[in-house]
Design an enzyme around this catalytic site. Structure first.
Site, PDB file in Angstrom:
ATOM      1  N   ASP A   1      81.744  -6.554  52.217  1.00  0.00           N
ATOM      2  CA  ASP A   1      82.384  -7.123  53.406  1.00  0.00           C
ATOM      3  C   ASP A   1      82.207  -6.175  54.580  1.00  0.00           C
ATOM      4  O   ASP A   1      82.562  -4.999  54.489  1.00  0.00           O
ATOM      5  CB  ASP A   1      83.873  -7.362  53.131  1.00  0.00           C
ATOM      6  CG  ASP A   1      84.516  -8.251  54.191  1.00  0.00           C
ATOM      7  OD1 ASP A   1      83.781  -8.931  54.930  1.00  0.00           O
ATOM      8  OD2 ASP A   1      85.758  -8.251  54.283  1.00  0.00           O
TER       9      ASP A   1
ATOM     10  N   HIS B   1      87.665  -8.415  66.822  1.00  0.00           N
ATOM     11  CA  HIS B   1      88.584  -8.228  65.692  1.00  0.00           C
ATOM     12  C   HIS B   1      88.918  -6.746  65.512  1.00  0.00           C
ATOM     13  O   HIS B   1      90.091  -6.377  65.377  1.00  0.00           O
ATOM     14  CB  HIS B   1      87.958  -8.790  64.406  1.00  0.00           C
ATOM     15  CG  HIS B   1      88.745  -8.477  63.167  1.00  0.00           C
ATOM     16  ND1 HIS B   1      89.988  -9.018  62.914  1.00  0.00           N
ATOM     17  CD2 HIS B   1      88.479  -7.657  62.114  1.00  0.00           C
ATOM     18  CE1 HIS B   1      90.440  -8.558  61.754  1.00  0.00           C
ATOM     19  NE2 HIS B   1      89.548  -7.730  61.253  1.00  0.00           N
TER      20      HIS B   1
ATOM     21  N   GLU C   1      91.126 -14.565  56.410  1.00  0.00           N
ATOM     22  CA  GLU C   1      90.170 -14.022  57.373  1.00  0.00           C
ATOM     23  C   GLU C   1      89.005 -14.993  57.477  1.00  0.00           C
ATOM     24  O   GLU C   1      88.359 -15.297  56.465  1.00  0.00           O
ATOM     25  CB  GLU C   1      89.692 -12.618  56.961  1.00  0.00           C
ATOM     26  CG  GLU C   1      90.782 -11.564  57.133  1.00  0.00           C
ATOM     27  CD  GLU C   1      90.301 -10.126  56.944  1.00  0.00           C
ATOM     28  OE1 GLU C   1      89.213  -9.924  56.366  1.00  0.00           O
ATOM     29  OE2 GLU C   1      91.028  -9.211  57.384  1.00  0.00           O
TER      30      GLU C   1
ATOM     31  N   GLU D   1      85.459 -15.856  58.053  1.00  0.00           N
ATOM     32  CA  GLU D   1      84.197 -15.125  58.020  1.00  0.00           C
ATOM     33  C   GLU D   1      83.057 -16.069  57.622  1.00  0.00           C
ATOM     34  O   GLU D   1      83.289 -17.156  57.084  1.00  0.00           O
ATOM     35  CB  GLU D   1      84.244 -13.973  56.993  1.00  0.00           C
ATOM     36  CG  GLU D   1      85.430 -13.030  57.188  1.00  0.00           C
ATOM     37  CD  GLU D   1      85.313 -11.708  56.439  1.00  0.00           C
ATOM     38  OE1 GLU D   1      84.198 -11.368  56.006  1.00  0.00           O
ATOM     39  OE2 GLU D   1      86.348 -11.019  56.304  1.00  0.00           O
TER      40      GLU D   1
ATOM     41  N   ASP E   1      88.254 -14.409  53.437  1.00  0.00           N
ATOM     42  CA  ASP E   1      88.582 -13.124  52.797  1.00  0.00           C
ATOM     43  C   ASP E   1      90.110 -12.979  52.805  1.00  0.00           C
ATOM     44  O   ASP E   1      90.684 -12.313  53.665  1.00  0.00           O
ATOM     45  CB  ASP E   1      87.895 -11.988  53.565  1.00  0.00           C
ATOM     46  CG  ASP E   1      88.191 -10.635  52.958  1.00  0.00           C
ATOM     47  OD1 ASP E   1      88.458 -10.568  51.756  1.00  0.00           O
ATOM     48  OD2 ASP E   1      88.143  -9.638  53.712  1.00  0.00           O
TER      49      ASP E   1
ATOM     50  N   ARG F   1      98.330  -8.114  53.723  1.00  0.00           N
ATOM     51  CA  ARG F   1      98.429  -7.076  54.758  1.00  0.00           C
ATOM     52  C   ARG F   1      99.384  -5.946  54.404  1.00  0.00           C
ATOM     53  O   ARG F   1      99.145  -4.792  54.758  1.00  0.00           O
ATOM     54  CB  ARG F   1      98.883  -7.707  56.081  1.00  0.00           C
ATOM     55  CG  ARG F   1      97.961  -8.763  56.638  1.00  0.00           C
ATOM     56  CD  ARG F   1      96.595  -8.222  56.955  1.00  0.00           C
ATOM     57  NE  ARG F   1      95.716  -9.273  57.480  1.00  0.00           N
ATOM     58  CZ  ARG F   1      94.395  -9.146  57.518  1.00  0.00           C
ATOM     59  NH1 ARG F   1      93.805  -8.046  57.077  1.00  0.00           N
ATOM     60  NH2 ARG F   1      93.658 -10.129  57.987  1.00  0.00           N
TER      61      ARG F   1
ATOM     62  N   GLN G   1      97.755  -3.837  51.837  1.00  0.00           N
ATOM     63  CA  GLN G   1      96.647  -3.149  52.514  1.00  0.00           C
ATOM     64  C   GLN G   1      97.130  -1.932  53.306  1.00  0.00           C
ATOM     65  O   GLN G   1      96.533  -0.862  53.253  1.00  0.00           O
ATOM     66  CB  GLN G   1      95.939  -4.143  53.449  1.00  0.00           C
ATOM     67  CG  GLN G   1      94.698  -3.605  54.146  1.00  0.00           C
ATOM     68  CD  GLN G   1      94.018  -4.684  55.003  1.00  0.00           C
ATOM     69  OE1 GLN G   1      94.444  -5.852  55.028  1.00  0.00           O
ATOM     70  NE2 GLN G   1      92.965  -4.308  55.694  1.00  0.00           N
TER      71      GLN G   1
ATOM     72  N   LYS H   1      92.534  -6.996  48.812  1.00  0.00           N
ATOM     73  CA  LYS H   1      91.430  -7.925  49.063  1.00  0.00           C
ATOM     74  C   LYS H   1      90.830  -8.488  47.778  1.00  0.00           C
ATOM     75  O   LYS H   1      90.033  -9.419  47.844  1.00  0.00           O
ATOM     76  CB  LYS H   1      90.311  -7.192  49.812  1.00  0.00           C
ATOM     77  CG  LYS H   1      90.719  -6.560  51.132  1.00  0.00           C
ATOM     78  CD  LYS H   1      90.706  -7.576  52.239  1.00  0.00           C
ATOM     79  CE  LYS H   1      90.877  -6.885  53.580  1.00  0.00           C
ATOM     80  NZ  LYS H   1      90.679  -7.835  54.677  1.00  0.00           N
TER      81      LYS H   1
ATOM     82  N   THR I   1      88.438 -14.284  46.956  1.00  0.00           N
ATOM     83  CA  THR I   1      87.616 -14.495  48.147  1.00  0.00           C
ATOM     84  C   THR I   1      86.985 -15.865  47.976  1.00  0.00           C
ATOM     85  O   THR I   1      86.302 -16.098  46.977  1.00  0.00           O
ATOM     86  CB  THR I   1      86.509 -13.424  48.241  1.00  0.00           C
ATOM     87  OG1 THR I   1      87.106 -12.129  48.179  1.00  0.00           O
ATOM     88  CG2 THR I   1      85.723 -13.559  49.532  1.00  0.00           C
TER      89      THR I   1
ATOM     90  N   GLU J   1      96.177 -11.288  63.684  1.00  0.00           N
ATOM     91  CA  GLU J   1      95.920 -11.240  65.125  1.00  0.00           C
ATOM     92  C   GLU J   1      96.621 -12.377  65.865  1.00  0.00           C
ATOM     93  O   GLU J   1      97.169 -12.176  66.947  1.00  0.00           O
ATOM     94  CB  GLU J   1      94.404 -11.322  65.385  1.00  0.00           C
ATOM     95  CG  GLU J   1      93.622 -10.149  64.855  1.00  0.00           C
ATOM     96  CD  GLU J   1      92.146 -10.477  64.729  1.00  0.00           C
ATOM     97  OE1 GLU J   1      91.734 -10.991  63.659  1.00  0.00           O
ATOM     98  OE2 GLU J   1      91.398 -10.239  65.699  1.00  0.00           O
TER      99      GLU J   1
HETATM  100 CA    CA Z   1      87.273  -9.110  55.754  1.00  0.00          CA
END
Ligand code: CA
Length: 426
Positions: free
Chosen positions: A132, A139, A205, A207, A239, A243, A246, A259, A263, A370
């Site tokens: 990744d 971002h 996420e 992506e 993804d 948080r 993380q 993570k 996925t 975000e």
């Molecule tokens: Ca990611």
């Protein structure tokens, strides 16, 4: 005629709003209730063309051995770019309105064309590795502003190399797979010690990812100029990210359990050749990258992307963001060149994700982290009162992507996933 020719028509009616006109022809792996063996197919409108049947009937022969009657696309992908392209051209011809071979073979047509709603989609590739990247400047700037310093949001390496980490291949799942809320170590800001709890800040996420189509030799880097020819195609990728886990675990080696629980990828792989008409220039790069990352020309793609959320027991979905792949700072070729510059080899079926794709506007951010600014500004959904800072159990997330051309639309379909409650309540 080249399979990207806008005037091509299929004998199968395709709605102009479909992601899958004859100019796309993405590859996937499917089964049906009546025929549960996994095999390869191509999407056309609301139908799936069974490539294993076409191969058995002698209409396609990409190799001396069958490659489509398989549970993944890896054997086909390993044949290389020339075969990908010639096979796509043959499939295009078979589906054309002015070509009789399949059109007029009622028996084969009836058995080899499966209504898409009857197709059960599976992972299109055996995922040999998952990497990744972190290549959206917007971002990286948002995250750096939130957690470090808005004046120095990008870390010093960011403009010099495509930052990435080696992810977990075993937990890549196909669209439609439920995603269980992970549990793990979290250190609440008010606590001295970490606690063991269900993730309270579960996020998505937005992506894309590309699929490597060649095996390289350990010790041999891929040149940035050769990299594009080694990429088979692209998918959408979510993804999923915990948080709170993380934030506690990621220093100094990057994300780990935050993570690795899941996925999700979309089931249809859009070949790079189908994306050629949508090639655009990426952003200008300052400072100029080191020579091994230097490229000229157009190396990004105009792919409109969106995310929708639908809470449990709701019939109404809310658009969370609209953004576009084209603003990604580092190209896929630069990512692949950087990944291998140390001598790291890659393999057919390696999945390499872009990193969260955020735009410049607050409604173009590719994660709830975000969009809600880490919970400071909860997002109000379309019913006018439901709010989300992070994902709740039962929420269904849907990512979509499509290139909107002048003559046709070339899409990726979607990748969805529903959040299941954590296994144990802590
Ligand atoms: Ca990611």
């Amino acid at each position: 005629m080249h399979p990207n020719t806008p005037s091509l028509k299929s004998f199968i009616p395709v709605d102009p709003a479909s992601d899958f006109p004859i100019q796309n022809l993405p590859f996937g792996i499917f089964s049906t209730r009546n025929a549960p063996d996994l095999r390869a197919g191509v999407a056309i409108g609301e139908w799936v063309l069974d490539l294993a049947q076409c191969e058995r009937a002698g209409l396609l022969a990409p190799s001396s051995q069958p490659v489509f009657d398989k549970p993944n696309l890896n054997d086909f992908i390993a044949l290389g770019q020339a075969i990908w392209r010639s096979t796509r051209a043959q499939i295009s011809l078979l589906l054309r309105s002015d070509h009789a071979r399949l059109r007029d073979d009622v028996q084969l047509r009836t058995s080899a064309l499966i209504p898409m709603h009857e197709a059960i989609m599976h992972l299109p590739i055996a995922v040999t590795g998952y990497t990744d990247f972190y290549s959206s400047k917007e971002h990286a700037t948002n995250v750096g502003s939130m957690f470090r310093d808005p004046a120095n949001a990008l870390l010093p390496n960011w403009l010099h190399l495509p930052v990435g980490y080696n992810g977990r291949a075993s937990s890549v799942v196909v669209s439609g797979t439920d995603v269980r809320r992970p549990v793990g170590q979290i250190k609440p800001p008010t606590s001295e010690q970490p606690i063991f709890a269900a993730c309270a800040k579960l996020d998505f996420e937005l992506e894309t990812a590309f699929i490597v189509g060649a095996n390289t030799v350990l010790g041999d880097p891929v040149s940035v100029h050769d990299a594009e020819d080694m990429i088979f195609g692209m998918v959408l990728l979510n993804d999923w990210s915990a948080r709170d886990i993380q934030q506690w675990e990621y220093v100094p080696l990057g994300p780990f359990n935050a993570k690795t629980f899941a996925t999700s990828i979309s089931p249809w792989v859009v070949m790079m050749e189908a994306l050629e008409p949508f090639r655009v220039a990426g952003p200008e790069q300052h400072p100029e990258p080191l020579p091994y990352l230097r490229q000229t020309g157009n190396h990004s793609f105009d792919i409109a992307l969106s995310v929708d959320i639908e809470p449990a027991n709701s019939q109404e979905s809310t658009r969370l963001c609209n953004t576009n792949y084209r603003a990604m700072y580092w190209s896929m070729a630069q990512q692949l060149a950087h990944h291998t510059v140390s001598g790291c080899n890659v393999r057919v079926g390696d999945l390499m994700a872009s990193g969260t794709i955020s735009g410049t506007q607050p409604d173009s951010f590719g994660s709830l982290l975000e969009l809600s600014w880490n919970g400071q500004r909860p997002v109000t959904l379309s019913d006018g009162h439901t709010q989300r800072s992070f994902l709740h159990d039962g929420d269904v997330l849907t990512l979509r992507g499509a290139c909107h051309g002048k003559h046709y639309r070339c899409g990726f379909g979607s990748v969805t996933g529903r959040i299941m409650p954590a296994l144990v309540n802590y």
